[in-house]
Design an enzyme around this catalytic site. Structure first.
Site, PDB file in Angstrom:
ATOM      1  N   ARG A  86       0.852  -1.188   0.000  1.00  0.00           N
ATOM      2  CA  ARG A  86       0.000   0.000   0.000  1.00  0.00           C
ATOM      3  C   ARG A  86       0.889   1.240   0.000  1.00  0.00           C
ATOM      4  O   ARG A  86       1.699   1.420   0.917  1.00  0.00           O
ATOM      5  CB  ARG A  86      -0.912  -0.010   1.235  1.00  0.00           C
ATOM      6  CG  ARG A  86      -1.731   1.238   1.344  1.00  0.00           C
ATOM      7  CD  ARG A  86      -2.708   1.235   2.506  1.00  0.00           C
ATOM      8  NE  ARG A  86      -3.347   2.521   2.543  1.00  0.00           N
ATOM      9  CZ  ARG A  86      -3.344   3.348   3.594  1.00  0.00           C
ATOM     10  NH1 ARG A  86      -2.799   2.995   4.739  1.00  0.00           N
ATOM     11  NH2 ARG A  86      -3.916   4.529   3.510  1.00  0.00           N
ATOM     12  N   HIS A 130      -2.984  10.983   0.780  1.00  0.00           N
ATOM     13  CA  HIS A 130      -2.474  10.767   2.130  1.00  0.00           C
ATOM     14  C   HIS A 130      -1.868  12.096   2.602  1.00  0.00           C
ATOM     15  O   HIS A 130      -0.672  12.206   2.856  1.00  0.00           O
ATOM     16  CB  HIS A 130      -1.449   9.622   2.136  1.00  0.00           C
ATOM     17  CG  HIS A 130      -1.180   9.015   3.480  1.00  0.00           C
ATOM     18  ND1 HIS A 130      -1.323   7.673   3.741  1.00  0.00           N
ATOM     19  CD2 HIS A 130      -0.759   9.566   4.641  1.00  0.00           C
ATOM     20  CE1 HIS A 130      -1.003   7.410   5.001  1.00  0.00           C
ATOM     21  NE2 HIS A 130      -0.651   8.553   5.579  1.00  0.00           N
ATOM     22  N   GLU A 175      -7.466   8.386   6.197  1.00  0.00           N
ATOM     23  CA  GLU A 175      -7.733   9.045   7.470  1.00  0.00           C
ATOM     24  C   GLU A 175      -8.210  10.490   7.309  1.00  0.00           C
ATOM     25  O   GLU A 175      -7.533  11.429   7.755  1.00  0.00           O
ATOM     26  CB  GLU A 175      -6.482   9.003   8.359  1.00  0.00           C
ATOM     27  CG  GLU A 175      -5.982   7.586   8.622  1.00  0.00           C
ATOM     28  CD  GLU A 175      -4.792   7.546   9.576  1.00  0.00           C
ATOM     29  OE1 GLU A 175      -4.292   8.614   9.955  1.00  0.00           O
ATOM     30  OE2 GLU A 175      -4.362   6.452   9.942  1.00  0.00           O
ATOM     31  N   ASN A 304      -7.639   1.675   9.967  1.00  0.00           N
ATOM     32  CA  ASN A 304      -6.348   1.870  10.636  1.00  0.00           C
ATOM     33  C   ASN A 304      -6.594   1.884  12.131  1.00  0.00           C
ATOM     34  O   ASN A 304      -7.390   2.692  12.627  1.00  0.00           O
ATOM     35  CB  ASN A 304      -5.715   3.209  10.229  1.00  0.00           C
ATOM     36  CG  ASN A 304      -5.302   3.233   8.760  1.00  0.00           C
ATOM     37  OD1 ASN A 304      -5.405   2.220   8.059  1.00  0.00           O
ATOM     38  ND2 ASN A 304      -4.841   4.377   8.299  1.00  0.00           N
ATOM     39  N   TYR A 306      -4.609   1.759  15.994  1.00  0.00           N
ATOM     40  CA  TYR A 306      -3.347   1.811  16.734  1.00  0.00           C
ATOM     41  C   TYR A 306      -3.511   1.668  18.241  1.00  0.00           C
ATOM     42  O   TYR A 306      -2.736   1.018  18.897  1.00  0.00           O
ATOM     43  CB  TYR A 306      -2.624   3.137  16.451  1.00  0.00           C
ATOM     44  CG  TYR A 306      -2.032   3.195  15.070  1.00  0.00           C
ATOM     45  CD1 TYR A 306      -0.759   2.704  14.816  1.00  0.00           C
ATOM     46  CD2 TYR A 306      -2.749   3.716  14.004  1.00  0.00           C
ATOM     47  CE1 TYR A 306      -0.207   2.738  13.546  1.00  0.00           C
ATOM     48  CE2 TYR A 306      -2.213   3.754  12.722  1.00  0.00           C
ATOM     49  CZ  TYR A 306      -0.939   3.259  12.503  1.00  0.00           C
ATOM     50  OH  TYR A 306      -0.415   3.286  11.247  1.00  0.00           O
ATOM     51  N   GLU A 380      -3.614  -0.175   8.126  1.00  0.00           N
ATOM     52  CA  GLU A 380      -2.449   0.220   8.937  1.00  0.00           C
ATOM     53  C   GLU A 380      -2.602  -0.333  10.339  1.00  0.00           C
ATOM     54  O   GLU A 380      -3.691  -0.242  10.939  1.00  0.00           O
ATOM     55  CB  GLU A 380      -2.338   1.748   9.079  1.00  0.00           C
ATOM     56  CG  GLU A 380      -1.845   2.457   7.858  1.00  0.00           C
ATOM     57  CD  GLU A 380      -1.738   3.965   8.083  1.00  0.00           C
ATOM     58  OE1 GLU A 380      -1.515   4.400   9.250  1.00  0.00           O
ATOM     59  OE2 GLU A 380      -1.891   4.693   7.094  1.00  0.00           O
TER      60      GLU A 380
HETATM   61  O1  IFM Z   1       2.340   7.637  10.151  1.00  0.00           O
HETATM   62  C1  IFM Z   1       0.965   7.657  10.283  1.00  0.00           C
HETATM   63  C2  IFM Z   1       0.304   7.457   8.944  1.00  0.00           C
HETATM   64  O2  IFM Z   1       0.709   8.385   8.011  1.00  0.00           O
HETATM   65  C3  IFM Z   1      -1.187   7.563   9.079  1.00  0.00           C
HETATM   66  N1  IFM Z   1      -1.681   6.720  10.125  1.00  0.00           N
HETATM   67  C4  IFM Z   1      -1.002   6.730  11.387  1.00  0.00           C
HETATM   68  C5  IFM Z   1       0.484   6.578  11.200  1.00  0.00           C
HETATM   69  C6  IFM Z   1       1.196   6.599  12.569  1.00  0.00           C
HETATM   70  O3  IFM Z   1       0.935   7.795  13.218  1.00  0.00           O
END
Ligand code: IFM
Length: 482
Positions: A86, A130, A175, A304, A306, A380
């Site tokens: 990606r 992005h 995002e 995504n 985290y 992600e």
């Molecule tokens: O680095 C970023 C990415 O560009 C977008 N999503 C979160 C990642 C980590 O912060």
């Protein structure tokens, strides 16, 4: 598919044979070469060169120099064994001023990238946006004005016609919450504006741009699979107190529902429209028919994930402190009147993000239950840690291995629960420019020595390679795992 034996210390969990493993990057974070071959300036060039905006004054001018080291990076992907890569296309390489004819030299870079992937039997997954808006478009109002969405549509048409024959999976936006609320609300990201009314308008125009792009992609690329990538979270209230419950609902409304509801249900959440009723221009920029454009069918959702988040109402801050919680102002939600609290005992990454893999499972199940059964790709997931090269020239990033293992296992839990997850992309292939944190945070499974550009696969690279090869993850319960 096997079911996890929760009594086992470790169990091997196979993925379906067609499961797609990948790695992700984004153009401004890795390419460098910001003036090469006619590229124009983006809002991130401007922002990163603004004193005080980015840690240490770092910029993406050189980054990983991927623009000139592309073949080496493609070889790394091949060594890793991924089925898909990606990447994102830089709008200012394709249209240096954000409009007008295509810059063929810019497009040619992505043509070579895609050809290189195909030669290595790796599927390109192309993100169209992005975060690197051409600066002239920001000067004309950026995402706060409707015209930017129309310009995006023109750009998408150019890219789809130029590269469409060899790309099946298209992601319109990465995002959009960050582009709107971090970029125009909190001011932490480019263009660095702090205005909630503008953030809400940007939210809408970004989604409208996504909606405009969908039919363009379908007509230019027969058989295209089109999706959007959202950064979504699992927000829990810090207590059963009704104020904290309401705070969690606000955070969820802003981060999740303001995007999921229009895309999948063709409406904005009422509580959020009410919350932003008095800001200007806010959601008043919406016109009749926009929600139909935004909600037309797509083919997959990119997620995504985290970190989790536990929130309380701002008025309960002292009470939480007295109870011994570490409380932080939630700078990412400046208008929501809430605070984040840390859950004692939970590990954290070097971003200060708490680790809770089960948050990914509950998020995925909730998306299936409330929004869609479309294929989901985790576009992600990954972690920054304070890596270092040891005297034997190795980066033994066991904490990242543990993070990935727990999250991939949590994704497997979602598969077991019947969620239609079809792929996983680790963030990130390379250490790179981590936006406002510059080069101080390393997310890569490959170490990049920024002064020389040299690459060194970390322990997590080898671990991920084996995960892909075996198409399975060994679930090992971590101490204190939730
Ligand atoms: O680095 C970023 C990415 O560009 C977008 N999503 C979160 C990642 C980590 O912060």
């Amino acid at each position: 598919m096997t079911t996890l034996d929760k009594n086992a210390i470790a169990s091997v969990r196979p993925f379906p044979p067609e499961f797609l493993w990948g790695a992700a990057t984004a153009c401004y974070q890795i390419e460098g070469a910001v003036t090469a071959d006619g590229r124009g300036p983006s809002i991130w060039d401007t922002f990163s060169h603004t004193p005080g905006a980015v840690w240490n004054g770092d910029t993406g001018d050189i980054a990983c120099n991927h623009y000139h080291r592309m073949d080496e990076d493609l070889d790394l992907l091949q060594r890793l064994g991924v089925g898909a890569y990606r990447f994102s296309v830089a709008w200012p390489r394709v249209q240096p001023s954000g409009q007008g004819p295509a810059n063929m030299r810019g497009l040619d870079f992505y043509r070579r990238l895609i050809d290189g992937l195909r030669r290595r039997d790796i599927e390109p997954t192309l993100t169209l946006y992005h975060w690197d808006l051409p600066q002239p478009l920001e000067d004309a109002g950026g995402w706060c004005v409707r015209d930017t969405a129309e310009r995006f549509a023109d750009y998408v048409d150019i890219v789809a016609r130029a590269l469409g024959t060899d790309v099946e999976h298209w992601i319109t936006l990465n995002e959009p919450w960050c582009s709107s609320w971090l970029g125009y609300g909190a001011g932490e990201h480019a263009p660095g504006v702090k205005d909630i009314g503008k953030a809400a308008a940007a939210n809408h125009h970004l989604l409208y741009a996504h909606g405009l792009a969908v039919p363009i992609l379908r007509s230019a690329v027969p058989g295209a699979k089109v999706g959007i990538t959202l950064n979504l979270g699992d927000h829990q209230p810090g207590s059963m107190h009704e104020l904290d419950q309401a705070a969690a609902k606000r955070a969820d409304g802003n981060l999740n529902r303001l995007f999921l509801e229009p895309v999948f249900h063709g409406r904005y959440p009422e509580d959020m429209l009410e919350h932003y009723r008095d800001v200007s221009p806010g959601f008043s920029v919406m016109r009749d028919g926009d929600l139909e454009v935004i909600s037309q069918p797509i083919d997959f959702l990119g997620v995504n994930y985290y970190f989790p988040s536990t929130v309380i109402d701002a008025s309960r801050e002292s009470e939480a402190r007295l109870a011994g919680y570490y409380v932080s102002p939630d700078v990412q939600f400046p208008d929501l009147n809430l605070r984040s609290i840390e859950t004692p005992g939970r590990g954290k990454t070097s971003m200060d993000w708490e680790i809770k893999a089960s948050g990914l499972t509950s998020l995925l199940v909730r998306i299936r239950d409330d929004y869609t059964d479309l294929p989901i790709y985790i576009t992600e997931n990954g972690a920054a840690f304070d890596d270092y090269v040891d005297p034997d020239n190795r980066v033994l990033d066991h904490n990242r291995v543990a993070y990935l293992q727990e999250h991939i296992s949590a994704m497997h839990d979602a598969l077991d629960a019947g969620v239609n997850v079809q792929g996983y992309f680790v963030w990130s292939l390379l250490d790179n420019f981590e936006w406002a944190f510059g080069y101080s945070r390393r997310f890569g499974i490959v170490w990049v020595d920024f002064p020389t550009g040299n690459r060194l696969p970390k322990e997590s690279f080898h671990w991920y390679c084996e995960t892909i090869r075996s198409n399975s993850v060994v679930y090992a319960r971590s101490v204190g795992a939730e």
